[in-house]
Write a protein that holds these residues in place. Structure first.
Motif, PDB file in Angstrom:
ATOM      1  N   ILE A 216      -1.016  -5.787  22.482  1.00 55.34           N
ATOM      2  CA  ILE A 216      -1.404  -5.662  21.074  1.00 55.34           C
ATOM      3  C   ILE A 216      -0.191  -5.918  20.191  1.00 55.34           C
ATOM      4  CG2 ILE A 216      -2.259  -4.069  19.310  1.00 55.34           C
ATOM      5  CD1 ILE A 216      -4.385  -4.881  21.304  1.00 55.34           C
ATOM      6  N   ASN A 217      -0.372  -6.717  19.149  1.00 59.41           N
ATOM      7  CA  ASN A 217       0.661  -6.957  18.141  1.00 59.41           C
ATOM      8  C   ASN A 217       0.257  -6.321  16.823  1.00 59.41           C
ATOM      9  OD1 ASN A 217       1.905  -8.451  20.091  1.00 59.41           O
ATOM     10  ND2 ASN A 217       1.668 -10.433  19.066  1.00 59.41           N
ATOM     11  N   GLY A 218       1.252  -5.953  16.014  1.00 60.02           N
ATOM     12  CA  GLY A 218       0.961  -5.313  14.737  1.00 60.02           C
ATOM     13  C   GLY A 218       1.869  -5.799  13.625  1.00 60.02           C
ATOM     14  N   LEU A 219       1.309  -5.843  12.419  1.00 56.40           N
ATOM     15  CA  LEU A 219       2.036  -6.251  11.224  1.00 56.40           C
ATOM     16  C   LEU A 219       1.852  -5.168  10.166  1.00 56.40           C
ATOM     17  CD1 LEU A 219       3.496  -8.457   9.436  1.00 56.40           C
ATOM     18  CD2 LEU A 219       1.191  -9.282   8.857  1.00 56.40           C
ATOM     19  N   ALA A 220       2.944  -4.687   9.592  1.00 55.83           N
ATOM     20  CA  ALA A 220       2.888  -3.630   8.578  1.00 55.83           C
ATOM     21  C   ALA A 220       3.376  -4.172   7.241  1.00 55.83           C
ATOM     22  CB  ALA A 220       3.739  -2.440   9.008  1.00 55.83           C
ATOM     23  N   LEU A 221       2.537  -4.000   6.199  1.00 61.10           N
ATOM     24  CA  LEU A 221       2.842  -4.496   4.856  1.00 61.10           C
ATOM     25  C   LEU A 221       2.844  -3.345   3.857  1.00 61.10           C
ATOM     26  CD1 LEU A 221       0.393  -7.520   4.886  1.00 61.10           C
ATOM     27  CD2 LEU A 221       2.878  -7.697   4.940  1.00 61.10           C
ATOM     28  N   PRO A 222       3.851  -3.254   2.992  1.00 62.93           N
ATOM     29  CA  PRO A 222       3.865  -2.179   1.999  1.00 62.93           C
ATOM     30  C   PRO A 222       2.917  -2.467   0.842  1.00 62.93           C
ATOM     31  CG  PRO A 222       5.784  -3.588   1.705  1.00 62.93           C
ATOM     32  CD  PRO A 222       5.060  -4.094   2.927  1.00 62.93           C
ATOM     33  N   VAL A 223       2.279  -1.422   0.327  1.00 66.13           N
ATOM     34  CA  VAL A 223       1.453  -1.508  -0.878  1.00 66.13           C
ATOM     35  C   VAL A 223       2.121  -0.640  -1.938  1.00 66.13           C
ATOM     36  CG1 VAL A 223      -0.817  -1.111  -1.894  1.00 66.13           C
ATOM     37  CG2 VAL A 223      -0.636  -1.823   0.505  1.00 66.13           C
ATOM     38  N   ARG A 224       2.439  -1.234  -3.076  1.00 69.20           N
ATOM     39  CA  ARG A 224       3.185  -0.528  -4.124  1.00 69.20           C
ATOM     40  C   ARG A 224       2.361  -0.427  -5.397  1.00 69.20           C
ATOM     41  NH1 ARG A 224       8.793  -0.897  -2.646  1.00 69.20           N
ATOM     42  NH2 ARG A 224       9.205  -2.513  -1.078  1.00 69.20           N
ATOM     43  N   GLY A 228       6.707   0.038  -8.588  1.00 69.21           N
ATOM     44  CA  GLY A 228       7.431  -0.267  -7.365  1.00 69.21           C
ATOM     45  C   GLY A 228       7.419   0.844  -6.341  1.00 69.21           C
ATOM     46  N   ARG A 229       6.732   1.962  -6.623  1.00 69.81           N
ATOM     47  CA  ARG A 229       6.685   3.082  -5.690  1.00 69.81           C
ATOM     48  C   ARG A 229       5.754   2.748  -4.524  1.00 69.81           C
ATOM     49  NH1 ARG A 229       3.962   8.780  -7.341  1.00 69.81           N
ATOM     50  NH2 ARG A 229       2.363   7.254  -7.921  1.00 69.81           N
ATOM     51  N   LEU A 230       6.168   3.086  -3.300  1.00 69.35           N
ATOM     52  CA  LEU A 230       5.346   2.833  -2.124  1.00 69.35           C
ATOM     53  C   LEU A 230       4.145   3.774  -2.126  1.00 69.35           C
ATOM     54  CD1 LEU A 230       5.191   1.221   0.570  1.00 69.35           C
ATOM     55  CD2 LEU A 230       6.344   3.169   1.652  1.00 69.35           C
ATOM     56  N   LEU A 231       2.938   3.207  -2.112  1.00 68.25           N
ATOM     57  CA  LEU A 231       1.709   3.996  -2.089  1.00 68.25           C
ATOM     58  C   LEU A 231       1.229   4.232  -0.665  1.00 68.25           C
ATOM     59  CD1 LEU A 231      -0.338   2.294  -4.952  1.00 68.25           C
ATOM     60  CD2 LEU A 231       0.769   4.535  -5.030  1.00 68.25           C
ATOM     61  N   CYS A 232       1.188   3.174   0.123  1.00 67.86           N
ATOM     62  CA  CYS A 232       0.711   3.266   1.498  1.00 67.86           C
ATOM     63  C   CYS A 232       1.190   2.027   2.236  1.00 67.86           C
ATOM     64  CB  CYS A 232      -0.810   3.389   1.553  1.00 67.86           C
ATOM     65  SG  CYS A 232      -1.723   1.931   0.989  1.00 67.86           S
ATOM     66  N   VAL A 233       0.878   1.976   3.511  1.00 65.83           N
ATOM     67  CA  VAL A 233       1.205   0.808   4.329  1.00 65.83           C
ATOM     68  C   VAL A 233      -0.094   0.268   4.917  1.00 65.83           C
ATOM     69  CG1 VAL A 233       2.376  -0.001   6.418  1.00 65.83           C
ATOM     70  CG2 VAL A 233       3.536   1.589   4.861  1.00 65.83           C
ATOM     71  N   MET A 234      -0.285  -1.044   4.790  1.00 69.29           N
ATOM     72  CA  MET A 234      -1.429  -1.719   5.380  1.00 69.29           C
ATOM     73  C   MET A 234      -0.994  -2.299   6.724  1.00 69.29           C
ATOM     74  SD  MET A 234      -3.682  -4.905   3.862  1.00 69.29           S
ATOM     75  CE  MET A 234      -4.351  -3.950   2.511  1.00 69.29           C
ATOM     76  N   THR A 235      -1.636  -1.831   7.791  1.00 72.20           N
ATOM     77  CA  THR A 235      -1.260  -2.251   9.139  1.00 72.20           C
ATOM     78  C   THR A 235      -2.344  -3.131   9.735  1.00 72.20           C
ATOM     79  OG1 THR A 235       0.009  -0.220   9.464  1.00 72.20           O
ATOM     80  CG2 THR A 235      -0.637  -1.432  11.434  1.00 72.20           C
TER      81      THR A 235
END
Length: 549
Positions: A216-224, A228-235
C-alpha cells in the motif's frame, strides 16, 4: 490551568471579559481530549489543575447537558452524545467552507483511491472520515484510527506544518518510547525524521511507499484555512502497483493547487432558506441529557454554556448570535460573556471576516477522542448476544468485505433452525436481508465489484436479481424504513430482519440481523423491530451518528 486558546490565540483584551466558570467548563472539556479512555475525576482534576471538590459540580453539569457520560463499569468518564453532534457539525462546516469534503468524494470516485480526512485530537492524529475507493485495499482504516506523528506520512505532515505544541510533544514521546496511546507507524531515527520533515516543508506533501501496510502507498496533503493554519490532512491511499510515486507526485501537484485556490477564497456556506435547521424547544432533547439526579449540585453557567453549544450544532451554517440565543433560550444581552469564554477555550470561533460564529476545534477533537475510546465491535458483539438470548433466535453481525457483506459474529440461539450461515460466510446482495441492507447503503462504485464477483461465482443468483431500476426503488424503501427483510421459503421457512449501525458520517459499519421461524417473526415483527432498532441506534449514537433532521 491547562486550557486551549481559541480563535488562533486571540489576545484576551481583544475578546473582552468572559465568565470564569465557563472557562473552567471549556478547560475541562479540552483537557479530556488528551486523557485517553475513561479518566477518573482525580485524573481530570490533576490535568486541568483544579481541586477535585471544585471540579465535581462541573462534571455533574457536563453529564446533565449530554457532554459527558459516566462509565457504569469502570467508574470513569467519557464524552457523551452531544459531543457527537458538535464534532460532526464542526467537520461538516469546515469541509464545505474549505472544499475538502466534496474534493475527497471526487478523488475517491475519479482516481479510485481511498481518502481519509485526519484531524489532530488530544495526543494524536485521528481519522475523522474515510471515503472508500472501488478497489478493496484490505486495510483497517476507519474513523477513530490514530497515526503516529513520526512513523507515517500523515503524522509527519502534522509534525512538519502544524504549530500546535501537542504535535511536537507527541513526537518527543514517540522518539523516547514513552507514547502512551498506540498508533499506526514505525518510529524512525531522529536524523531520518529531520530529513523527512524538511522534504515535506519543501515539497508541501508527504509520500510513503509500501510502508506500514504491505503493498500500500500513501500520499498526505495539508488542508489550510485562509490564514495558513493547518486544519487537517487529506490522506490518499492506493495499491503500490496502481498508485506509484510518479502518479502520486503528479496528483499532489494538481490537488495542492486546488486546495490553495479554495483556501485563498473560501466558499461561503449558503444560508438555509427557512429558519434554523432545528429548535431546542427549551433545552437539550431528553434523549441526550444524562440521567443525573436533580438534587445533585451543578454549575448553572456551565449548563447554559452547554445549551449554547447545542444550539450552535443545530446547523452547519455559521450562525448569528441572536439566532443562537433564540435556540438556546438566552437573552442576547447576556450572551457576550459566554461567547468570549467559549472562544477563549476553543469551543467556538468567529468565521474570519464575518460576525457569525461556528463551533471551534475542540468540538471536533472531542468527537475524535470519543471515537478513539469506543470499541464498536465489542459493543455490537454484546448486542448480538443480548438479542439472541432475549429472543431465542439466531442473531449475527456482518461488515462489508472484499466481495460483499461477511458474517463476523454469530449466536445461533435456542430456537435456531438449520441454515448455512456461519462466521466468514459472504452473503448474497439481492437475496438476503443483510445483503439488501448493505446494497441500499453502500455506493454504486463500492458495490460494483461485489456484484460482479457474485455474478461470476453464482450466475443463477445474478439471473434472479432485480433490474437496476427496481434495485434503486428497493434501496430507497429500505433506507426510509431503517431496516431490510428477507424470507427463505421451502422446507425450512425463515424470515430475517436486518438493521444498520452507522458511524458519525452516516456510513454503514455493520449490519445486525435476526433470523427465526417465518411464522413467529411475522407475528412478532413490530416488537422484534423495536428491540433491534433500539440496539443498533444506541451503538450508532455512541459512534457519533445523529439522525438527519
Amino acid at each position: 490551568m491547562r486550557g486551549r486558546q481559541g480563535d488562533q490565540q486571540v489576545a484576551e483584551d481583544e475578546l473582552g471579559r468572559g465568565i470564569k466558570s465557563v472557562e473552567i467548563f471549556g478547560t475541562v472539556l479540552a483537557t479530556m481530549t488528551g486523557l485517553g479512555e475513561g479518566p477518573a475525576l482525580a485524573d481530570i482534576a490533576a490535568a486541568a489543575e483544579l481541586q477535585p471538590a471544585l471540579l465535581r459540580p462541573y462534571l455533574t453539569s457536563l453529564q446533565r447537558t449530554g457532554l459527558l457520560d459516566a462509565d457504569g463499569e469502570g467508574g470513569g468518564l467519557s464524552f457523551g452524545p452531544l459531543v457527537a453532534r458538535l464534532g460532526r457539525c464542526r467537520i461538516e462546516t469546515l469541509g464545505h467552507r474549505y472544499g475538502f469534503l466534496p474534493l475527497a468524494e471526487e478523488i475517491a470516485a475519479t482516481e479510485d483511491l481511498l481518502v481519509g480526512l485526519v484531524f489532530w485530537s488530544g495526543q494524536v492524529a485521528t481519522v475523522a472520515k474515510v471515503v472508500p475507493s472501488r478497489a478493496s485495499l484490505n486495510i483497517n482504516l476507519r474513523p477513530g484510527t490514530v497515526y503516529n506523528v513520526t512513523g507515517t506520512a500523515t503524522g509527519r505532515t502534522f509534525l512538519a506544518l502544524s504549530d500546535d505544541p501537542r504535535v511536537a510533544a507527541r513526537a518527543r514521546a514517540e522518539l523516547a518510547g514513552d507514547a502512551t496511546l498506540p498508533a499506526i507507524g514505525d518510529v524512525p531515527t531522529e536524523d531520518a525524521l529531520a530529513r523527512m520533515l524538511e522534504e515535506i516543508r519543501t515539497r508541501g506533501h508527504a509520500f510513503v511507499c509500501d510502508a506500514y501496510f504491505p503493498g500500500i502507498n500513501g500520499l498526505a496533503l495539508p488542508v489550510r484555512d485562509e490564514g495558513g493554519r493547518l486544519l487537517c490532512v487529506m490522506t490518499l491511499v492506493g495499491t503500490a502497483a496502481g498508485f506509484e510515486k510518479a502518479r502520486a507526485e503528479a496528483l499532489a501537484g494538481r490537488l495542492s493547487a486546488r486546495l490553495a485556490q479554495i483556501c485563498a477564497a473560501p466558499q461561503a456556506v449558503p444560508e438555509p432558506a427557512g429558519p434554523s435547521d432545528g429548535m431546542l424547544d427549551g433545552g437539550l432533547p431528553a434523549t441526550e441529557s444524562a440521567a443525573v439526579p436533580a438534587e445533585r449540585r451543578g454549575v448553572g453557567s456551565a449548563e447554559i454554556a452547554g445549551r449554547i453549544l447545542a444550539a450552535m450544532a443545530l446547523s452547519r451554517h455559521p450562525r448569528k448570535l441572536k439566532d443562537v440565543c433564540a435556540d438556546a433560550g438566552l437573552v442576547p444581552a447576556k450572551a457576550h460573556g459566554y461567547m468570549v469564554s467559549l472562544r477563549r477555550t476553543g469551543l467556538v470561533e468567529k468565521v474570519p471576516g464575518s460576525p457569525r460564529y461556528r463551533l471551534g476545534p475542540v468540538a471536533a477533537e472531542m468527537l475524535l477522542a470519543r471515537l478513539q475510546s469506543f470499541d464498536a465491535m465489542v459493543a455490537a458483539r454484546r448486542l448480538v448476544e443480548e438479542l439472541s438470548r432475549e429472543t431465542g433466535m439466531m442473531c449475527f453481525l456482518s461488515t462489508w468485505g472484499t466481495f460483499g457483506p461477511v458474517v463476523v459474529e454469530l449466536v445461533r440461539g435456542r430456537e435456531a433452525r438449520h441454515t448455512d450461515i456461519h462466521v466468514g460466510r459472504t452473503l448474497p446482495l439481492a437475496r438476503s436481508a443483510t445483503g439488501r441492507l448493505f446494497r441500499a447503503h453502500v455506493s454504486a462504485d463500492v458495490r460494483a465489484p461485489a456484484l460482479a464477483a457474485e455474478a461470476a461465482v453464482f450466475p443463477d443468483l445474478a439471473a434472479l436479481s432485480p433490474a437496476p431500476a427496481q434495485l434503486e426503488t428497493e434501496g430507497a424503501a429500505i433506507r426510509a424504513a431503517g431496516h431490510a427483510t428477507w424470507e427463505q421459503r421451502g422446507p425450512i421457512r425463515l424470515r430475517s430482519l436486518s438493521a444498520p449501525i452507522f458511524d458519525h458520517n452516516g456510513g454503514i459499519w455493520f449490519a445486525l440481523t435476526l433470523t427465526g421461524e417465518m411464522e413467529r417473526v411475522s407475528a412478532e415483527e413490530p416488537a422484534l423491530l423495536r428491540t433491534l432498532l433500539a440496539g443498533v441506534e444506541r451503538i450508532s449514537a455512541d459512534l457519533g451518528y445523529t439522525v438527519p433532521r
